[in-house]
Design an enzyme around this catalytic site. Sequence first.
Site, PDB file in Angstrom:
ATOM      1  N   ASP A 142       0.822  -1.207   0.000  1.00 13.29           N
ATOM      2  CA  ASP A 142       0.000   0.000   0.000  1.00 13.29           C
ATOM      3  C   ASP A 142       0.858   1.259   0.000  1.00 13.29           C
ATOM      4  O   ASP A 142       0.618   2.189  -0.779  1.00 13.29           O
ATOM      5  CB  ASP A 142      -0.929  -0.018   1.220  1.00 13.29           C
ATOM      6  CG  ASP A 142      -1.783   1.230   1.337  1.00 13.29           C
ATOM      7  OD1 ASP A 142      -2.953   1.189   0.945  1.00 13.29           O
ATOM      8  OD2 ASP A 142      -1.274   2.276   1.812  1.00 13.29           O
ATOM      9  N   LEU A 170      -5.351   2.286   0.137  1.00 16.14           N
ATOM     10  CA  LEU A 170      -5.389   1.618  -1.163  1.00 16.14           C
ATOM     11  C   LEU A 170      -5.655   0.125  -1.019  1.00 16.14           C
ATOM     12  O   LEU A 170      -6.244  -0.493  -1.903  1.00 16.14           O
ATOM     13  CB  LEU A 170      -4.097   1.878  -1.935  1.00 16.14           C
ATOM     14  CG  LEU A 170      -3.838   3.359  -2.251  1.00 16.14           C
ATOM     15  CD1 LEU A 170      -2.560   3.521  -3.044  1.00 16.14           C
ATOM     16  CD2 LEU A 170      -5.021   3.989  -2.983  1.00 16.14           C
ATOM     17  N   ASP A 171      -5.234  -0.469   0.092  1.00 12.76           N
ATOM     18  CA  ASP A 171      -5.633  -1.841   0.383  1.00 12.76           C
ATOM     19  C   ASP A 171      -7.150  -1.923   0.547  1.00 12.76           C
ATOM     20  O   ASP A 171      -7.792  -2.860   0.053  1.00 12.76           O
ATOM     21  CB  ASP A 171      -4.954  -2.338   1.663  1.00 12.76           C
ATOM     22  CG  ASP A 171      -3.543  -2.843   1.415  1.00 12.76           C
ATOM     23  OD1 ASP A 171      -3.204  -3.128   0.257  1.00 12.76           O
ATOM     24  OD2 ASP A 171      -2.772  -2.944   2.381  1.00 12.76           O
ATOM     25  N   ILE A 172      -7.713  -0.939   1.256  1.00 12.96           N
ATOM     26  CA  ILE A 172      -9.168  -0.925   1.464  1.00 12.96           C
ATOM     27  C   ILE A 172      -9.899  -0.733   0.138  1.00 12.96           C
ATOM     28  O   ILE A 172     -10.866  -1.448  -0.169  1.00 12.96           O
ATOM     29  CB  ILE A 172      -9.559   0.181   2.457  1.00 12.96           C
ATOM     30  CG1 ILE A 172      -8.885  -0.044   3.820  1.00 12.96           C
ATOM     31  CG2 ILE A 172     -11.068   0.268   2.604  1.00 12.96           C
ATOM     32  CD1 ILE A 172      -9.235  -1.336   4.497  1.00 12.96           C
ATOM     33  N   GLY A 175      -9.686  -3.854  -1.834  1.00  9.33           N
ATOM     34  CA  GLY A 175     -10.601  -4.845  -1.274  1.00  9.33           C
ATOM     35  C   GLY A 175     -12.032  -4.609  -1.700  1.00  9.33           C
ATOM     36  O   GLY A 175     -12.782  -5.555  -1.988  1.00  9.33           O
TER      37      GLY A 175
END
Length: 396
Positions: A142, A170-172, A175
């Site tokens: 991220d 950015l991971d969220i 996802g």
Amino acid sequence: MSKKLPLEGIKVLDLSRVLALPFATMILSDLGAQVIKVERPKIGDETRHWGPPFLKTESAYFLCTNRNKKSITVDISKKEGQKIIYDLASICDVFVENYKVGELKKYSLDYKKIQKINPTIVYCSLTGYGQNGPKSNLPGYDFIMQGESGLMSITGSPKGPPMKVGVAILDIVSGLYATIAILASLYKRQKIKQSEYIDLALYDCAVSSLANVASNYLVSSKIPKRYGNAHPNIVPYQTFKAKDKYFNLAVGNDEQFQKLASLLNTDALKQDKFKKNENRVRNRKELVKILQEVFKTQNAQYWVDLFQSHNLPAGHINNLKEVFEDKQLLARDMVKIINHPFGLLKIVGTPIKLSNSTITEPKSPPLLGQDTINVLKKLLHYNKSYIKHLKNQNVI
């Protein structure tokens, strides 16, 4: 009519770790899917060790994205471990993984192999840069993507260094994109009985999240700069310092600005050059200076109460203690207390509220491998002697 879980009956085989795809599979589990999380024996998902803080030996990081799941430990480098994955894939609807490009092919767990085992599988891969391109072999994190995507170039004070967002945003985002793609593929599969391969990249999702800022550049060819807490296209839309502390004000249109000018009753705000947003953007520095002089005369609570009572968007800048004591958050049932083997655990609830469906009542994030034997017995119907053999060979 009785309420049902929207994804009841859907099984997800989850070979992902860390945050992005575990966040996606947690959403699917909230909606009723059965998620089988496959972890490395003895080690598990690396976020189990990302602390402090810990609930005894379980990190708060791991606990935030793994509720409702079953954990099994399998050594996928061994043939018998691969067979377990094949057997599970044959009865699952979704296969999720975030290994480096080509890594699962070494273990014969790539899409082509799994698709042969289950011709209607929805297979979702998330990598740093995607399955093709000159950077496809690089790992994805991220923090690196916040820099590479341009997000850090527009985040932070104009005079300070580039800044990342305070959470792995950015991971969220990735996802959420994964969840959308999986749900769309499952919907398509109801009409066309075929598999789907989802190729997601943190980099692509990051650039997509730039939204209007990316559009500003593509239209104007002007490289965006950092505005701190201000907005590049709307003024005033930023943080202001009151007498005691900071607060946020978001004036989104000309009508709202006229209301603001009326409430503050300051002649300087009534000038023609401030009536239209495009002019307020051009005269940003002068307008912000006028407003700041006014706002420092009263406490933040005064201004927030005043503006909210007149439907002007304004709010406090809360710390997490204030957030989780907020009556609004509690009214929305966003704080859950669940039983964990190590004690009571507070978690953030799902924001999804449905009128004619129910959501999974949150269950404790699993201990490492706690469901291995149960899954092998009940789902795959392995006998006791074979399970014992797998344990003796350190496959599970």
